[in-house]
Each structure stands twice: as C-alpha cells, then as structure tokens.
Write a protein that holds these residues in place. Structure first.
Motif, PDB file in Angstrom:
ATOM      1  N   GLN A 436      -5.079   8.750  16.923  1.00 35.07           N
ATOM      2  CA  GLN A 436      -4.504   9.740  16.030  1.00 35.07           C
ATOM      3  C   GLN A 436      -5.457  10.065  14.889  1.00 35.07           C
ATOM      4  O   GLN A 436      -5.170  10.948  14.082  1.00 35.07           O
ATOM      5  CB  GLN A 436      -3.170   9.239  15.474  1.00 35.07           C
ATOM      6  CG  GLN A 436      -2.091   9.112  16.540  1.00 35.07           C
ATOM      7  CD  GLN A 436      -0.818   8.489  16.007  1.00 35.07           C
ATOM      8  OE1 GLN A 436      -0.853   7.646  15.121  1.00 35.07           O
ATOM      9  NE2 GLN A 436       0.313   8.907  16.540  1.00 35.07           N
ATOM     10  N   SER A 437      -6.567   9.350  14.787  1.00 33.62           N
ATOM     11  CA  SER A 437      -7.561   9.579  13.740  1.00 33.62           C
ATOM     12  C   SER A 437      -8.726  10.378  14.293  1.00 33.62           C
ATOM     13  O   SER A 437      -9.369   9.964  15.268  1.00 33.62           O
ATOM     14  CB  SER A 437      -8.068   8.250  13.191  1.00 33.62           C
ATOM     15  OG  SER A 437      -9.218   8.449  12.385  1.00 33.62           O
ATOM     16  N   PRO A 438      -9.065  11.538  13.712  1.00 28.06           N
ATOM     17  CA  PRO A 438     -10.227  12.301  14.180  1.00 28.06           C
ATOM     18  C   PRO A 438     -11.520  11.490  14.126  1.00 28.06           C
ATOM     19  O   PRO A 438     -12.406  11.688  14.962  1.00 28.06           O
ATOM     20  CB  PRO A 438     -10.264  13.500  13.222  1.00 28.06           C
ATOM     21  CG  PRO A 438      -8.865  13.650  12.726  1.00 28.06           C
ATOM     22  CD  PRO A 438      -8.317  12.250  12.652  1.00 28.06           C
ATOM     23  N   ALA A 439     -11.649  10.581  13.139  1.00 30.47           N
ATOM     24  CA  ALA A 439     -12.874   9.788  13.036  1.00 30.47           C
ATOM     25  C   ALA A 439     -13.062   8.896  14.257  1.00 30.47           C
ATOM     26  O   ALA A 439     -14.173   8.742  14.770  1.00 30.47           O
ATOM     27  CB  ALA A 439     -12.843   8.944  11.757  1.00 30.47           C
ATOM     28  N   VAL A 440     -11.979   8.301  14.751  1.00 28.11           N
ATOM     29  CA  VAL A 440     -12.073   7.434  15.920  1.00 28.11           C
ATOM     30  C   VAL A 440     -12.402   8.251  17.170  1.00 28.11           C
ATOM     31  O   VAL A 440     -13.223   7.850  17.993  1.00 28.11           O
ATOM     32  CB  VAL A 440     -10.759   6.657  16.110  1.00 28.11           C
ATOM     33  CG1 VAL A 440     -10.822   5.801  17.357  1.00 28.11           C
ATOM     34  CG2 VAL A 440     -10.481   5.797  14.899  1.00 28.11           C
ATOM     35  N   VAL A 441     -11.762   9.400  17.315  1.00 25.53           N
ATOM     36  CA  VAL A 441     -12.037  10.263  18.467  1.00 25.53           C
ATOM     37  C   VAL A 441     -13.510  10.673  18.475  1.00 25.53           C
ATOM     38  O   VAL A 441     -14.183  10.649  19.517  1.00 25.53           O
ATOM     39  CB  VAL A 441     -11.126  11.504  18.434  1.00 25.53           C
ATOM     40  CG1 VAL A 441     -11.496  12.472  19.550  1.00 25.53           C
ATOM     41  CG2 VAL A 441      -9.663  11.092  18.571  1.00 25.53           C
ATOM     42  N   ALA A 442     -14.037  11.041  17.308  1.00 23.21           N
ATOM     43  CA  ALA A 442     -15.446  11.440  17.220  1.00 23.21           C
ATOM     44  C   ALA A 442     -16.369  10.272  17.556  1.00 23.21           C
ATOM     45  O   ALA A 442     -17.388  10.450  18.250  1.00 23.21           O
ATOM     46  CB  ALA A 442     -15.738  11.974  15.820  1.00 23.21           C
ATOM     47  N   ALA A 443     -16.039   9.063  17.073  1.00 24.22           N
ATOM     48  CA  ALA A 443     -16.879   7.899  17.355  1.00 24.22           C
ATOM     49  C   ALA A 443     -16.893   7.583  18.851  1.00 24.22           C
ATOM     50  O   ALA A 443     -17.941   7.264  19.422  1.00 24.22           O
ATOM     51  CB  ALA A 443     -16.380   6.696  16.555  1.00 24.22           C
ATOM     52  N   LEU A 444     -15.729   7.659  19.507  1.00 17.91           N
ATOM     53  CA  LEU A 444     -15.685   7.399  20.945  1.00 17.91           C
ATOM     54  C   LEU A 444     -16.439   8.470  21.725  1.00 17.91           C
ATOM     55  O   LEU A 444     -17.092   8.174  22.733  1.00 17.91           O
ATOM     56  CB  LEU A 444     -14.233   7.316  21.410  1.00 17.91           C
ATOM     57  CG  LEU A 444     -13.456   6.073  20.966  1.00 17.91           C
ATOM     58  CD1 LEU A 444     -12.012   6.153  21.433  1.00 17.91           C
ATOM     59  CD2 LEU A 444     -14.110   4.813  21.501  1.00 17.91           C
ATOM     60  N   ALA A 445     -16.361   9.722  21.271  1.00 16.82           N
ATOM     61  CA  ALA A 445     -17.136  10.779  21.937  1.00 16.82           C
ATOM     62  C   ALA A 445     -18.631  10.494  21.831  1.00 16.82           C
ATOM     63  O   ALA A 445     -19.386  10.685  22.808  1.00 16.82           O
ATOM     64  CB  ALA A 445     -16.789  12.134  21.318  1.00 16.82           C
ATOM     65  N   ALA A 446     -19.083  10.040  20.658  1.00 19.30           N
ATOM     66  CA  ALA A 446     -20.494   9.688  20.500  1.00 19.30           C
ATOM     67  C   ALA A 446     -20.863   8.506  21.400  1.00 19.30           C
ATOM     68  O   ALA A 446     -21.934   8.488  22.018  1.00 19.30           O
ATOM     69  CB  ALA A 446     -20.789   9.365  19.039  1.00 19.30           C
ATOM     70  N   LEU A 447     -19.970   7.511  21.481  1.00 20.71           N
ATOM     71  CA  LEU A 447     -20.207   6.343  22.329  1.00 20.71           C
ATOM     72  C   LEU A 447     -20.418   6.749  23.782  1.00 20.71           C
ATOM     73  O   LEU A 447     -21.398   6.348  24.424  1.00 20.71           O
ATOM     74  CB  LEU A 447     -19.033   5.374  22.195  1.00 20.71           C
ATOM     75  CG  LEU A 447     -18.963   4.224  23.195  1.00 20.71           C
ATOM     76  CD1 LEU A 447     -20.130   3.282  23.002  1.00 20.71           C
ATOM     77  CD2 LEU A 447     -17.643   3.478  23.068  1.00 20.71           C
ATOM     78  N   PHE A 448     -19.509   7.565  24.321  1.00 21.35           N
ATOM     79  CA  PHE A 448     -19.612   7.939  25.729  1.00 21.35           C
ATOM     80  C   PHE A 448     -20.750   8.933  25.968  1.00 21.35           C
ATOM     81  O   PHE A 448     -21.293   8.998  27.072  1.00 21.35           O
ATOM     82  CB  PHE A 448     -18.285   8.486  26.223  1.00 21.35           C
ATOM     83  CG  PHE A 448     -17.288   7.409  26.524  1.00 21.35           C
ATOM     84  CD1 PHE A 448     -17.368   6.678  27.679  1.00 21.35           C
ATOM     85  CD2 PHE A 448     -16.294   7.097  25.611  1.00 21.35           C
ATOM     86  CE1 PHE A 448     -16.476   5.672  27.955  1.00 21.35           C
ATOM     87  CE2 PHE A 448     -15.390   6.089  25.873  1.00 21.35           C
ATOM     88  CZ  PHE A 448     -15.485   5.370  27.045  1.00 21.35           C
ATOM     89  N   THR A 449     -21.135   9.682  24.956  1.00 25.00           N
ATOM     90  CA  THR A 449     -22.313  10.543  25.098  1.00 25.00           C
ATOM     91  C   THR A 449     -23.567   9.696  25.279  1.00 25.00           C
ATOM     92  O   THR A 449     -24.407   9.961  26.143  1.00 25.00           O
ATOM     93  CB  THR A 449     -22.453  11.451  23.868  1.00 25.00           C
ATOM     94  OG1 THR A 449     -21.312  12.299  23.780  1.00 25.00           O
ATOM     95  CG2 THR A 449     -23.703  12.309  23.976  1.00 25.00           C
TER      96      THR A 449
END
Length: 757
Positions: A436-449
C-alpha cells in the motif's frame, strides 16, 4: 556457475533495499509533520507562545500568558468541517495530544460556527479557514532536560470533511516549541480565533419545555446593548436535542413544527424552538451559543420541566448481529468467527485447541497453494535455476533446500511480528500492507529490474565488484539460499491463497505466540515443496546435467522479472497516478544505463558512469517525489467506480440491505494479482453478471490499494486480514464469504443459497 553466482549476488545486493523499503513503507504515511494536505483541506499544527514556555514554576505561581497550540484548517471551496455539535449529520473534529510529563492540553476553544443548510437538514461547522485553539497547561512537574531546547508536541487528529459527499480523514502532526524564546509568528491567527470565542453571559438563563416537551421556550438576559434588536442565530452545544434544520418563521407568522420564532422583550431575548423528533438527550442544563454577525455569547440555561421519555436508540438488528457473528463460520466452522466477533479489535483472545490446530492446518495448506499464485512465479523461476545448478550435488541440493525453507519461515515470522506490532500500536494494517506504500512498490520494481537485467546479461557483478564480493556465493551458499527464501516471501506477501484467509484473519485476534505460530505454519507450507524436492533423489535425477542450456534458460527467465516490473508500475499508477508511474519508469531506465556503464572498461566506463550518476541524481531530485506521492482518489469516483460496481461504504451497504436488496462486495487491491485475475475472469463472466442481475444484487467494490482504515476494520469483522475477499449477503441473512479464488459456479451456488426456502 558464474551466471548463477551473479544471480545470487544480485539477490544479496538488492535484498536490503527491499527490507528497508518494507519498513519505510509501513511507517512512511505515519511520520508526524506540521502539515497534512489533501484535495479537500490543508491541516496545519500551529503554536503561539509569545513569552516562551514557562519552566520551573512553583506550585500556585502564575504562568503569565498561556501557551497555545491549535489545528488550522484551510478548506477547498464548498468543503467544510464540523463544530462540537455537528448538527443533523457529520462528526466533530477530535484531537488527541501526546505531550511531555507535566504538560496537559485543555479543551478546544471552539470558534463561532456557521449553519450549513442541507435540504430540510442542517449542520454546524466551518468553511474557508478556521483555527481550533487549545491551551497548554504547564505544571510545576514539567522538568525538561538541561540540554533540551524545545518541547515536543504531537497530535493525532481525525476529522470529517464534506461537500455533497463526506470523506473521513486523519493526520499525525508534530512540532517543536522553543523553550527559551518567543513563538509569536502565528499571533494574528490565534488572535482572530480567540476573538471568535463566544463571550460568557452571567445570570440565570432559562429554557422551559412546552407543548408536552415538543418545543422549548428560551429566555436569555444580560446581552449587551449592541445586540438588542438584532436577529440572532441559536446553536445548542448539546447535540440531538433541537431540530437543527428548523428555519425561522416569517415576521408575524406563528411557529410551526419545522420553524422557530424569536423576539425581544425589552432587554430579554426569547425564542420558541422545536425539539428534534429523534432527540436522544434529556439535559438538565443546555449550553447555548447566540451569534449576531461576528459576535457571539454563550449562556448556560437551566431546563425547566420534565423531558418526555427518550425513544430507544437504534441498535444493530438481530439479523445483522447474527451475521457478524457468523462471518467466519464458512471457513472456520463457526468457532473462530465467534471468537473474533466477541473480541474488540486489537484484543488477543485465546481460542480452543481444536480451533487453533485447524488454523495451523489451514495455514500450511494456504502456504502450499501460495506457490501456485501468480505473485510467486518470478521466484519459481529463480528456484528452477538453482535446482538445475545443484542437479549433480545431492548434499548441496539438500543444504540449499533447508536454508531456503529457513529463510521463508523466518521471513513469515518477521513480517507477522511487524504486522502484529504495528496493529498493537494502533495502525490499521492487514496482510500485504507494505504494497500500500508507493515507496515499497518502487523499491520492488527497482529490485526486479536489476535481477532481470542481470539474468538477461546486460551486466555482470563480477566486472564491477571486488573478487572478495563476487566469491561470496562460493563461501556462503547457505546465506544465499536463505536470502532467496526471504525474497520469495517479499514477493508472495501481496497474495492470499485459499485456506490462507481464514487463518490470517484468526491470527490477528490471537495471543502473540499463537499468531506467530500461524505465520510460521504459512511459511512451512510455502517452503514444503522445495524442501521435499531437495531431499528426494528422484527429483534431482529428473533434471538434465548442467550445460550450455542453462545460459539460455537464465536469459529466458529475465522476462518473468520484467513482467513483474510492468505489474508493479501499474500498481504504482493506481497509487501515485500516471505521473508517478512515468517518473518511476524514467528512473528505471537511468538505473539500467548506470548498471550497463559499470560493466564497461577504461575511460568509457569512467565517462559514462559519471554521466549516468549525475543524470540519475538530477532525475531522482526532480521526479522522485512524484513516485512516492500518494494521489488522492479522484472526486469523480466518490460515488461510483464503474457503471455496474458502486464504490463501497458501510452506509451504502446497509441502506441497500434495508431496501430489501442483496449485496455483493469485492474487497480488492491493484497490487493483488489474484484479485485482478478474478476480476477479469469470474467477475466479468456474462453468466455471473446475469445471475447477479436476476437476483437484483447490488455490487460494491472496496479498493484497498491505498491504506483505508474502514476497509481494514471491515475485513477484520469478516475474520480476514487481506484481499481478495468476496462477500454475498441478503437482508436478514448471514453473509456468505467465498473462497479467495472464485469460479462462476461458486458465485452461482452462493446465489442459490440466498434464495428463499
């Protein structure tokens, strides 16, 4: 081996980013600040201490000028918040202060309200800009430290802001009040608010019951000469007594059931006011506020006469009460649901041993099924590559399986402990809260990138890191496998599998040790297939020998990673808007450029790396705030989320049931892949929609993409801790809670159970 080693190193490098982001995301929305801004209001915590904070007072000593704090609301046009008596609807603003020992907060000094007519109803409140001042009482017990330069003031506020629709909002605020210097920057705002206080009237004022208690005759004396002859507005501080929506009768016209009259008898102001038919109070004294223009006066009036008996307040209907108690019976056989219904939210309630064992079994089965959820597909790809690497080494295969299983179980325990701790601290959280946190979603997107680029061969860690780091995989294979399990849980946490929902919902109401046992059982269920596969020799014999095919498999497995990034970008778009998703996509492109340039050699590497870093820093400074900014729900979506699906609210659901129509509620979230699968298949099936229409079912959608305390509380009532949850209910019947993965037949069978007879 080098490819697998690089993959393991990438997991180690990015794991800490994900862990840090999860913790930051859980608390990012709760970091106190001096201002909270929404599309409807800007709420700011202000302070006023022109002589500083008095310290070291002796008992009975005068404090000089008081220390004031206050919450200021600046409303968007046509929006308003409420006075201490909100009127026919609404809710007064509530302030909860956290202050140092020896400092106490007084009551809100409510400014003069305005009457806000709404058809035949009326509310009392404020628009434009209003400040709610509160005096701070500094007692001799307040003893700051020698090195303290400021006093910490914290506030948790809740308010209701309305136009035609109403939105409950809340905010946490903090400021530091200097101890030894003046704080007078907001003097004008506090002076204006304090001038809006009603002046107290002395003497004995009277309110007499007339017409069998249906009307009140008000007599107020002692008003200043400047007020005599003026038309006054009357506000009762006691709610639910006067008919708030009553209008003033025309001059010379007698008072009617919904009108009131006023007149002057010399220096005494009198009024004839109707009592509300829904009166719920029988006060002996009635504080009244009279307003003329920008002036106001407050009178404590004694009520003469006996109030008629108050009609019994509306309570939950027996059918609804039975429904709430039976919410979890469909999944737990009734005992767990009764336990949840009997305990208030946040209360740890032990359950019978049989129920607890049933919950553990459901958790193990839910963890097993979780491996088949779309959320976990990228991790399955990683495990396939790991199995192939150890195909001919049975000992390494088993060590990897055990370490992976330990990582999964420990991660479930850590995540469960975090959820339980934050809920105990008063946070409205559920399973998958970090997404539910945009910061966590962005961090996971960077991780999988990063993982995807490494699998695709765009960069290799061995070219950019020291040999001591790149050899970590060989020196610490157990740690690498354990971290793979941690990553699996981080990715799987947004999903809720069948059998899992009831166990998680029950865990939220259990004592800590029992709740953590349920989370450990979930982890064991998820890790069990890999643990068994690593210890069964037949599994290893089925795998081909390591060879060139592994490089092709490795590059192929990059695409599930990129697919996960696309999904995370879509989730972020639901939270931060299209600008936030676009900004994150641009930052990921810069990240890819930086990783590629680090793999080069010579002067080209230095030049391109420096350019990438500078450009990345500029992009992060310019567009980073757009990524983490939580976009408010569009006003256009306040009432509906589609032609068929209405936006969920408890009031709308109860109103629909009261009209005799069944309801179907879809508790969903953009980050829940299972939710999206069900939405595009079963909930879009023409046969299902036709069956819903034939049964006159009103469909609602409760979107949990962003944190929503109301939805969290409703899920808890249903014995659930995460989404998806599907509820079908008919008037007077217990709700039917469907499975997390639903089919058209499930919905049609549930509709058949609602049919009469």
């Amino acid at each position: 081996m080098a490819c697998a080693r690089a993959l393991r190193i990438s997991l180690i490098a990015m794991f800490w980013i994900a862990v840090s982001a999860v913790w930051t995301g859980a608390n990012a929305q709760n970091v106190p600040k001096a201002e909270v801004k929404t599309e409807q209001v800007q709420a700011t915590l202000l302070a006023h201490a022109p002589q500083g904070v008095p310290i070291g007072l002796q008992p009975g000593a005068a404090t000089g000028q008081p220390v004031w704090v206050g919450l200021q609301f600046t409303h968007a046009p046509h929006w308003h918040t409420y006075w201490k008596n909100a009127g026919d609807s609404g809710m007064p603003t509530e302030l909860q202060w956290t202050l140092p020992p020896g400092v106490m907060a007084g009551d809100i000094a409510w400014p003069l309200p305005k009457k806000i007519p709404i058809g035949q109803l009326a509310n009392y409140g404020y628009d434009d800009t209003v400040l709610l001042p509160v005096p701070l009482i500094i007692t001799p017990e307040y003893k700051p430290g020698v090195l303290d330069e400021a006093m910490d003031v914290r506030l948790k506020a809740t308010w209701l802001v309305c136009r035609k629709e109403c939105i409950p909002q809340e905010g946490e605020f903090a400021l530091k009040l200097p101890l030894r210097s003046s704080t007078a920057l907001n003097a004008a705002a506090f002076d204006a608010a304090l001038k809006q206080q009603p002046a107290p009237l002395g003497g004995t004022q009277q309110v007499a019951l007339t017409d069998g208690g249906q009307r009140l005759a008000v007599r107020v004396s002692g008003l200043p000469a400047s007020a005599r002859g003026q038309t006054l507005e009357l506000f009762a501080e006691t709610p639910n007594v006067l008919l708030t929506g009553a209008t003033q009768a025309a001059p010379g016209e007698a008072a009617g059931p919904r009108t009131w009259t006023q007149r002057w008898d010399g220096d005494v102001w009198t009024a004839d006011v109707p009592v509300s038919p829904e009166r719920s109070e029988s006060p002996e004294k009635m504080p009244l506020v009279l307003v003329a223009g920008q002036q106001g006066w407050r009178a404590d009036a004694v009520v003469q006469g006996a109030w008629p008996a108050v009609a019994q307040a509306a309570v939950v209907s027996p059918a609804l009460e039975a429904a709430l108690k039976a919410n979890a019976q469909n999944s737990t056989g009734g005992t767990a649901g009764d336990a949840n219904a009997a305990a208030p939210p946040g209360t740890a309630t032990p359950v019978p041993t049989g129920t607890f064992l049933f919950a553990l079994l459901g958790a193990v089965l839910g963890g097993l099924v979780l491996n088949l959820m779309p959320c976990v597909f990228p991790v399955l790809a990683i495990k396939v590559l790991g199995f192939a690497q150890h195909a001919n080494d049975q000992r390494a295969h088993r060590i990897s399986g055990v370490a992976y299983s330990v990582g999964v179980v420990l991660s479930f325990l850590a995540l469960g402990a975090l959820v339980l701790a934050l809920r105990a601290a008063g946070q409205h959280l559920g399973w998958g809260f970090q997404l539910q946190s945009p910061a966590v979603v962005a961090a996971l997107a960077a991780l999988f990138t990063v993982i995807g680029l490494n699998l695709a061969g765009v960069f290799e860690f061995g070219r950019m890191l020291p040999s001591s780091v790149t050899s970590m995989e060989a020196r610490h294979p157990v740690a690498n496998s354990l971290l793979s399990g941690v990553l699996a849980v981080a990715v799987a946490s947004p999903c809720t599998a069948p059998f899992m929902g009831a166990s998680l919902g029950l865990a939220m109401a259990l004592p800590a040790w029992q709740a953590l046992a349920v989370f450990a059982a979930l982890g064991l269920g998820m890790a069990l297939p890999y643990l068994l596969a690593s210890w069964l020799p037949g599994v290893a014999r089925l795998l081909p020998r390591p060879g060139a095919w592994m490089d092709t498999l490795r590059k192929f497995l990059a695409f599930p990673m990129f697919g996960t990034v696309v999904w995370l970008l879509w989730v972020l778009g639901q939270q931060s808007g299209v600008d936030g998703a676009g900004a994150l996509l641009a930052l990921l492109v810069v990240l890819a450029l930086l990783l590629w340039s680090l793999g080069l050699t010579g002067r080209t590497r230095v030049a391109l790396t420096g350019l990438s870093l500078a450009f990345g820093a500029f992009m992060l400074w310019s567009f980073g705030p757009m990524v983490t900014r939580a976009e408010a729900a569009p006003a256009a979506a306040a009432s509906t989320v589609g032609a068929r699906w209405q936006r969920w609210s408890p009031a709308d659901v109860q109103q629909t049931l009261a009209e005799g129509r069944p309801v179907f509620v879809d508790f969903t979230a953009a980050w829940c892949v299972t939710c999206q699968y069900n939405k595009k298949t079963t909930l879009a099936n023409e046969a299902v929609l036709r069956a819903l229409d034939d049964a006159r079912v009103q469909t609602f959608r409760a979107d949990w993409t962003r944190r929503d305390p109301q939805i969290t509380a409703e899920l808890q009532k249903l014995g659930r801790a995460g989404v998806p949850v599907y509820v079908l209910q008919a008037p007077g019947k217990a709700p039917i809670v469907l499975s997390e993965v639903i089919s058209a037949g499930d919905v049609q069978d549930a509709l058949a159970r609602l049919a009469p007879g």
